[in-house]
Design an enzyme around this catalytic site. Structure first.
Site, mmCIF file in Angstrom:
data_model
loop_
_atom_site.group_PDB
_atom_site.id
_atom_site.type_symbol
_atom_site.label_atom_id
_atom_site.label_comp_id
_atom_site.label_asym_id
_atom_site.label_seq_id
_atom_site.Cartn_x
_atom_site.Cartn_y
_atom_site.Cartn_z
ATOM 1 N N ARG A 177 0.925 -1.141 0.009
ATOM 2 C CA ARG A 177 0.079 0.128 0.075
ATOM 3 C C ARG A 177 0.899 1.130 0.036
ATOM 4 N NH1 ARG A 177 -5.083 -0.145 2.539
ATOM 5 N NH2 ARG A 177 -4.581 1.405 4.003
ATOM 6 N N ARG A 181 8.948 5.957 -3.994
ATOM 7 C CA ARG A 181 9.078 7.130 -5.402
ATOM 8 C C ARG A 181 10.566 7.941 -5.463
ATOM 9 N NH1 ARG A 181 4.411 9.835 -3.229
ATOM 10 N NH2 ARG A 181 2.548 8.620 -3.971
ATOM 11 N N ARG A 255 -7.108 -6.220 14.957
ATOM 12 C CA ARG A 255 -6.633 -5.161 15.532
ATOM 13 C C ARG A 255 -7.514 -4.087 15.990
ATOM 14 N NH1 ARG A 255 -1.905 -6.302 17.884
ATOM 15 N NH2 ARG A 255 -1.466 -4.059 17.959
ATOM 16 N N ARG A 286 0.543 7.270 15.817
ATOM 17 C CA ARG A 286 0.530 8.739 15.063
ATOM 18 C C ARG A 286 -0.428 9.729 15.705
ATOM 19 N NH1 ARG A 286 -2.537 5.859 9.723
ATOM 20 N NH2 ARG A 286 -4.072 5.083 10.877
ATOM 21 N N GLU A 309 -3.202 7.883 18.242
ATOM 22 C CA GLU A 309 -3.686 6.649 18.061
ATOM 23 C C GLU A 309 -2.890 5.522 18.485
ATOM 24 O OE1 GLU A 309 -5.619 7.018 13.710
ATOM 25 O OE2 GLU A 309 -4.473 5.045 13.605
ATOM 26 N N TYR A 360 -9.270 -6.000 4.476
ATOM 27 C CA TYR A 360 -8.606 -4.525 4.526
ATOM 28 C C TYR A 360 -9.063 -3.539 3.478
ATOM 29 C CZ TYR A 360 -4.633 -1.567 6.016
ATOM 30 O OH TYR A 360 -3.925 -0.574 6.725
ATOM 31 N N ASP A 362 -10.652 -0.114 1.683
ATOM 32 C CA ASP A 362 -10.573 1.380 1.841
ATOM 33 C C ASP A 362 -12.184 1.642 1.261
ATOM 34 O OD1 ASP A 362 -8.281 2.225 2.626
ATOM 35 O OD2 ASP A 362 -7.501 2.143 0.663
HETATM 36 P P1 FAD Z 1 -18.029 -0.427 8.580
HETATM 37 O O1 FAD Z 1 -17.763 1.021 8.411
HETATM 38 O O2 FAD Z 1 -17.310 -1.156 9.648
HETATM 39 O O3 FAD Z 1 -19.617 -0.749 9.054
HETATM 40 C C1 FAD Z 1 -20.133 -1.785 9.422
HETATM 41 C C2 FAD Z 1 -21.429 -1.552 10.507
HETATM 42 O O4 FAD Z 1 -21.931 -2.705 10.738
HETATM 43 C C3 FAD Z 1 -20.920 -0.817 11.654
HETATM 44 O O5 FAD Z 1 -21.710 0.324 11.724
HETATM 45 C C4 FAD Z 1 -21.254 -1.611 12.883
HETATM 46 O O6 FAD Z 1 -21.641 -1.039 14.037
HETATM 47 C C5 FAD Z 1 -22.314 -2.605 11.988
HETATM 48 N N1 FAD Z 1 -22.656 -3.733 12.702
HETATM 49 C C6 FAD Z 1 -21.718 -4.648 13.129
HETATM 50 N N2 FAD Z 1 -22.049 -5.798 13.536
HETATM 51 C C7 FAD Z 1 -23.707 -5.640 13.329
HETATM 52 C C8 FAD Z 1 -24.798 -6.315 14.190
HETATM 53 N N3 FAD Z 1 -24.785 -7.600 14.880
HETATM 54 N N4 FAD Z 1 -25.830 -5.830 14.145
HETATM 55 C C9 FAD Z 1 -26.302 -4.391 13.468
HETATM 56 N N5 FAD Z 1 -25.082 -3.729 13.093
HETATM 57 C C10 FAD Z 1 -23.906 -4.187 13.216
HETATM 58 N N6 FAD Z 1 -10.644 3.979 4.069
HETATM 59 C C11 FAD Z 1 -10.449 4.670 3.159
HETATM 60 O O7 FAD Z 1 -10.713 4.791 2.169
HETATM 61 N N7 FAD Z 1 -9.332 5.805 3.611
HETATM 62 C C12 FAD Z 1 -8.896 6.143 4.750
HETATM 63 O O8 FAD Z 1 -8.120 6.930 5.207
HETATM 64 C C13 FAD Z 1 -9.269 5.176 5.959
HETATM 65 N N8 FAD Z 1 -8.921 5.379 7.085
HETATM 66 C C14 FAD Z 1 -9.345 4.200 7.735
HETATM 67 C C15 FAD Z 1 -8.649 4.340 9.190
HETATM 68 C C16 FAD Z 1 -9.250 3.445 10.124
HETATM 69 C C17 FAD Z 1 -8.560 3.440 11.653
HETATM 70 C C18 FAD Z 1 -10.109 2.240 10.081
HETATM 71 C C19 FAD Z 1 -10.424 1.221 10.991
HETATM 72 C C20 FAD Z 1 -10.733 2.075 8.503
HETATM 73 C C21 FAD Z 1 -10.214 3.235 7.683
HETATM 74 N N9 FAD Z 1 -10.620 3.052 6.499
HETATM 75 C C22 FAD Z 1 -10.163 3.910 5.317
HETATM 76 C C23 FAD Z 1 -11.659 2.049 5.945
HETATM 77 C C24 FAD Z 1 -13.136 2.560 5.851
HETATM 78 O O9 FAD Z 1 -13.256 2.757 7.434
HETATM 79 C C25 FAD Z 1 -13.921 1.030 5.525
HETATM 80 O O10 FAD Z 1 -13.448 0.985 4.159
HETATM 81 C C26 FAD Z 1 -15.308 1.453 5.584
HETATM 82 O O11 FAD Z 1 -15.748 1.675 6.973
HETATM 83 C C27 FAD Z 1 -15.893 0.020 5.296
HETATM 84 O O12 FAD Z 1 -17.207 0.325 5.334
HETATM 85 P P2 FAD Z 1 -18.273 -1.177 5.830
HETATM 86 O O13 FAD Z 1 -19.505 -0.644 5.606
HETATM 87 O O14 FAD Z 1 -17.765 -2.487 5.251
HETATM 88 O O15 FAD Z 1 -17.799 -1.317 7.048
HETATM 89 N N1 UDP Z 2 3.555 1.481 7.545
HETATM 90 C C1 UDP Z 2 5.053 1.708 8.166
HETATM 91 N N2 UDP Z 2 5.617 2.982 8.410
HETATM 92 C C2 UDP Z 2 4.717 4.226 8.207
HETATM 93 C C3 UDP Z 2 3.529 3.929 7.829
HETATM 94 C C4 UDP Z 2 2.917 2.466 7.629
HETATM 95 O O1 UDP Z 2 5.786 0.661 8.206
HETATM 96 O O2 UDP Z 2 4.991 5.080 8.761
HETATM 97 C C5 UDP Z 2 3.362 0.294 7.376
HETATM 98 C C6 UDP Z 2 2.646 -0.306 8.452
HETATM 99 O O3 UDP Z 2 2.924 -1.893 8.518
HETATM 100 C C7 UDP Z 2 1.295 -0.166 8.208
HETATM 101 C C8 UDP Z 2 1.189 -0.238 6.537
HETATM 102 O O4 UDP Z 2 2.467 0.362 6.117
HETATM 103 O O5 UDP Z 2 0.309 -1.095 8.752
HETATM 104 C C9 UDP Z 2 0.186 0.373 5.858
HETATM 105 O O6 UDP Z 2 0.073 1.884 6.227
HETATM 106 P P1 UDP Z 2 -1.104 2.922 6.008
HETATM 107 O O7 UDP Z 2 -0.744 4.312 6.293
HETATM 108 O O8 UDP Z 2 -1.698 2.486 4.521
HETATM 109 O O9 UDP Z 2 -2.060 2.315 6.979
HETATM 110 P P2 UDP Z 2 -3.638 2.818 7.522
HETATM 111 O O10 UDP Z 2 -3.673 4.282 7.195
HETATM 112 O O11 UDP Z 2 -4.578 2.023 6.862
HETATM 113 O O12 UDP Z 2 -3.490 2.477 9.052
#
Ligand code: FAD
Ligand code: UDP
Length: 395
Positions: A177, A181, A255, A286, A309, A360, A362
């Site tokens: 991911r 560059r 996690r 971070r 975080e 995983y 997005d």
């Molecule tokens: P979710 O958003 O997890 O939605 C699932 C829903 O189901 C939740 O609201 C949950 O409460 C509900 N649920 C679960 N079990 C039940 C149940 N039994 N009954 C009723 N409801 C239930 N994506 C990006 O594109 N860019 C980013 O920068 C980015 N950063 C992220 C950072 C973090 C820390 C995390 C964790 C994810 C990040 N993502 C990012 C990913 C993004 O959050 C997901 O792509 C997106 O949330 C996926 O949507 P989803 O509907 O699959 O799941």
């Molecule tokens: N990573 C790393 N150093 C950094 C940032 C990311 O080694 O400074 C690695 C780490 O294993 C991480 C993965 O690259 O889980 C993906 O990073 P990204 O920033 O895409 O993760 P997210 O924002 O989804 O947590």
């Protein structure tokens, strides 16, 4: 009247809402969305921090980006996007580097002005110990891409904190991911489209759920009400896959993150949205500073909101965020996929989203995958009476 619904969607994240919106608007069917939390939107949910009005993402920084034109056209029906471009900095010792790995970082780290060709041959030399094609896990992959010195400074400590899993057990795809560059370009994402929703994530998510054929019921766990739901209505389940089957094949490893938020008495805490702390000794991974995601907004000039975080293994009751995906997890996942296939065929339950597929994903991937489920499974089912299980070729 529960029998008036044509589809039940479990979870109101981007996957669930995309399916609900398409079936409601595209097919004119009635959809019931059940959500365990007290708000819609899943992990993309955002809200104004009350003291400052600064929009914070409750479940970690969410940056929207995509190269998928179908997804881009779809999301633009519900929101416009700012021209925000994400950049991440990485702190190692007393230095802050422009991340991801790029010429500025390489030059600063090695204390020398390399041309792109010189940097390429330097990294080629340092990474010669592993051939990229042969790399079987995260550690080998990272070393094959950036060499050992950069791996040890920028990847090893951060990955240890983020995953607390031996990097030789982690999948190589996690690290691919991150681009490397040989230019001074330090944009975090390579995608065609990038930006943040102009009025915030929650406004966008609410517009998706606003269709008159959609009812959303919050604070409701699907497993607590399942018996009351009509058995012949199809279900799209976006909760954790292992939970659906009562962990019959064992628990999949996740996690979780702890977010420590504070309002600081300054208009600018760190000068940018995200600084990674790559040293193993710093306990957090971070620091996010949300005001920098919306420089166009009129936020207070004397206060700012930051979030530290921390990452740890998810215990039962914790929010599952990142699938760990060790070889053991992948073996369990294969067995759960088999159970899921049977459940789709026998009971009309489809599994989707990040939790429902243990992937995983997005945001743009979750939305794209929901649009595909709609077109390949739900449209044929509702318009031609085809089985939800479809055919193998459509997977
Ligand atoms: P979710 O958003 O997890 O939605 C699932 C829903 O189901 C939740 O609201 C949950 O409460 C509900 N649920 C679960 N079990 C039940 C149940 N039994 N009954 C009723 N409801 C239930 N994506 C990006 O594109 N860019 C980013 O920068 C980015 N950063 C992220 C950072 C973090 C820390 C995390 C964790 C994810 C990040 N993502 C990012 C990913 C993004 O959050 C997901 O792509 C997106 O949330 C996926 O949507 P989803 O509907 O699959 O799941
Ligand atoms: N990573 C790393 N150093 C950094 C940032 C990311 O080694 O400074 C690695 C780490 O294993 C991480 C993965 O690259 O889980 C993906 O990073 P990204 O920033 O895409 O993760 P997210 O924002 O989804 O947590």
């Amino acid at each position: 009247d529960l029998s008036s619904y044509d589809l039940i969607v479990v979870g109101s994240g981007f996957f669930g809402l995309t399916v609900a919106e398409r079936v409601a608007d595209g097919l004119g069917k009635r959809v019931l969305v059940l959500e365990r939390r007290n708000h819609i939107g899943g992990n993309a949910y955002s809200e104004a921090e009350p003291e400052t009005g600064i929009e914070i993402h409750r479940y970690g920084a969410h940056l929207f980006h995509t190269s998928n034109e179908r997804v881009w056209a779809y999301v633009n029906r519900f929101t416009s996007f700012t021209n925000y471009q994400h950049r991440v900095f990485a702190r190692v010792g007393e230095q802050v580097y422009a991340f991801p790995m790029n010429l500025a970082l390489i030059n600063q780290f090695f204390g020398k002005a390399h041309t792109p060709d010189e940097a390429r041959s330097l990294i080629a030399e340092q990474s010669a110990e592993v051939e990229t094609g042969q790399a079987a896990n995260l550690e080998e992959k990272a070393i094959s891409l950036v060499g050992r010195p950069l791996y040890e400074a920028f990847v090893k400590g951060y990955t240890a904190k983020q995953w607390q899993t031996d990097p030789t057990e982690l999948d190589a795809s996690i690290i691919t991911r991150l681009p490397v560059r040989y230019t001074y370009d330090n944009r975090y994402f390579n995608d065609t489209h990038e930006g943040l929703p102009t009025d915030g994530y929650t406004a966008w998510l609410e517009r998706m759920a606003a269709h008159e054929n959609i009812d959303v019921v919050l604070d409701t766990d699907y497993f607590a009400v399942r018996e009351q739901l009509p058995a012949d209505v199809p279900v799209v389940y976006t909760g954790p896959l292992d939970r659906y089957f009562d962990h019959a094949e064992g628990e999949l490893g996740w996690r979780t993150l702890d977010f420590e938020m504070s309002v600081e008495p300054t208009g600018d805490f760190q000068g940018t949205s995200v600084i990674n702390y790559n040293d193993a000794e710093v306990p957090f991974t971070r620091i996010l500073e949300f005001r920098h995601m919306h420089p166009e907004r009129d936020y207070p000039k004397d206060r700012t909101v930051i979030v530290r975080e921390y990452s740890r293994f998810a215990e039962s009751g914790d929010e599952p965020y990142y699938p760990i995906n060790t070889p053991d997890d992948r073996a369990k996942l294969d067995r759960y996929r088999e159970l899921a296939r049977k459940e789709t065929a026998n009971r009309g339950v489809l599994f989707g989203g990040r939790l429902g597929t243990y992937k995983y994903l997005d945001m743009h991937m979750a939305i794209g995958s929901a649009l595909t489920m709609y077109e390949n499974r739900l449209v044929p089912h509702f318009t031609e009476g085809r089985p939800l299980s479809g055919t193998e070729a459509e997977d």
